[in-house]
Design a protein around this motif. Structure first.
Motif, short mmCIF file in Angstrom:
data_model
loop_
_atom_site.label_atom_id
_atom_site.label_comp_id
_atom_site.label_asym_id
_atom_site.label_seq_id
_atom_site.Cartn_x
_atom_site.Cartn_y
_atom_site.Cartn_z
N ALA A 115 21.65 47.11 22.31
CA ALA A 115 20.98 47.56 23.48
C ALA A 115 20.31 46.66 24.39
CB ALA A 115 19.95 48.67 23.14
N GLY A 116 20.42 47.01 25.70
CA GLY A 116 19.62 46.21 26.63
C GLY A 116 20.51 45.17 27.24
N SER A 124 20.12 40.85 28.96
CA SER A 124 19.61 39.54 28.77
C SER A 124 19.86 38.93 30.35
CB SER A 124 20.08 38.75 27.63
OG SER A 124 19.72 37.48 27.67
N THR A 173 25.25 41.77 28.49
CA THR A 173 24.80 42.98 27.66
C THR A 173 26.02 43.21 26.84
OG1 THR A 173 24.29 45.31 28.09
CG2 THR A 173 25.99 44.41 29.32
N THR A 227 19.75 45.25 37.30
CA THR A 227 19.86 46.65 36.83
C THR A 227 21.66 46.52 36.56
OG1 THR A 227 18.36 47.68 38.06
CG2 THR A 227 19.89 49.23 36.95
N SER A 274 22.94 53.95 32.11
CA SER A 274 22.10 52.59 32.40
C SER A 274 22.10 51.86 31.12
CB SER A 274 20.96 52.83 33.19
OG SER A 274 19.82 51.72 33.30
N ALA A 275 22.37 50.54 31.26
CA ALA A 275 22.08 49.61 30.27
C ALA A 275 20.84 49.08 29.99
CB ALA A 275 23.38 48.63 29.98
N GLY A 276 20.28 48.96 30.95
CA GLY A 276 18.90 48.30 31.20
C GLY A 276 18.54 47.82 32.49
N SER A 277 17.39 47.22 32.62
CA SER A 277 17.00 46.82 33.87
C SER A 277 15.75 45.48 33.43
CB SER A 277 16.30 47.91 34.84
OG SER A 277 15.68 47.34 36.04
N GLN A 278 15.69 44.59 34.37
CA GLN A 278 14.95 43.54 33.98
C GLN A 278 14.60 42.98 35.37
OE1 GLN A 278 16.32 41.14 30.81
NE2 GLN A 278 14.67 39.51 31.17
#
Length: 179
Positions: free
Chosen positions: A31-32, A34, A46, A99, A107-111
């Motif tokens: 998950a998430g 980088s 990801t 994103t 959505s796989a994630g956001s940073q």
């Protein structure tokens, strides 16, 4: 035998510690996202997306005033089932939000990432070339650079040293002889 008794006693606590770590390892890595920066380049990695309709998904780089996924600089994800990635070259200094949206719409994630001004690269020294003949060391260099006369004299000196050493050892007094 004390080591044999300690093994069953220590196996249970070790298993109790190792089992949650082993179970949490793959789930945490799946998950998430980088995000990393290298100078003015931003990249995201990801493993959360699956191949769907011939694509992995899309990554978007949102600037400070951008709020929706569609407003950012979008790049298609590429990679394998184990890892997908995207990159943006020549990003201006500032704070950005990366994103990732998989091809199935999730959505796989956001940073948030901060890109700093790049410094000019340090000058590099020119590489030196190797010697054309190689290094003439050891026995190979001795046989090539010296003539037969030098090798003959050296062999005679070594031979005479061996003969003199054997004669000295033969002539020394022994402990069983009585004078």
């Amino acid at each position: 035998m004390p080591c044999i008794r300690l093994l069953p006693r220590s196996a249970a606590p070790l298993a109790a510690v190792a089992l949650p770590l082993a179970l949490a390892g793959p789930a945490a890595a799946a998950a998430g996202i980088s995000v990393s920066t290298s100078g003015a380049n931003v990249s995201v990695v990801t493993s959360a997306c699956a191949l769907n309709n011939g694509g992995w998904g899309t990554a978007s780089l949102l600037g400070a005033q951008r709020t929706s996924f569609a407003q950012g600089r979008q790049v298609a994800l590429s990679g394998t089932t184990a890892s997908q990635s995207a990159a943006w070259p020549a990003v201006a200094p500032g704070t950005y939000t990366v994103t990732v949206r998989c091809s199935n719409g999730l959505s796989a994630g956001s940073q948030v990432v901060n890109v700093s001004a790049s410094t000019p690269p340090a000058p590099t020294r020119a590489a030196t070339s190797a010697p054309s003949r190689g290094v003439a060391g050891g026995l190979g260099g001795a046989t090539r650079d010296y003539g037969t006369l030098t090798l003959g004299v050296g062999s005679a000196l070594v031979g005479s040293a061996i003969i003199a050493g054997a004669w000295f050892l033969h002539r020394r007094p022994r402990a069983y002889r009585r004078y």
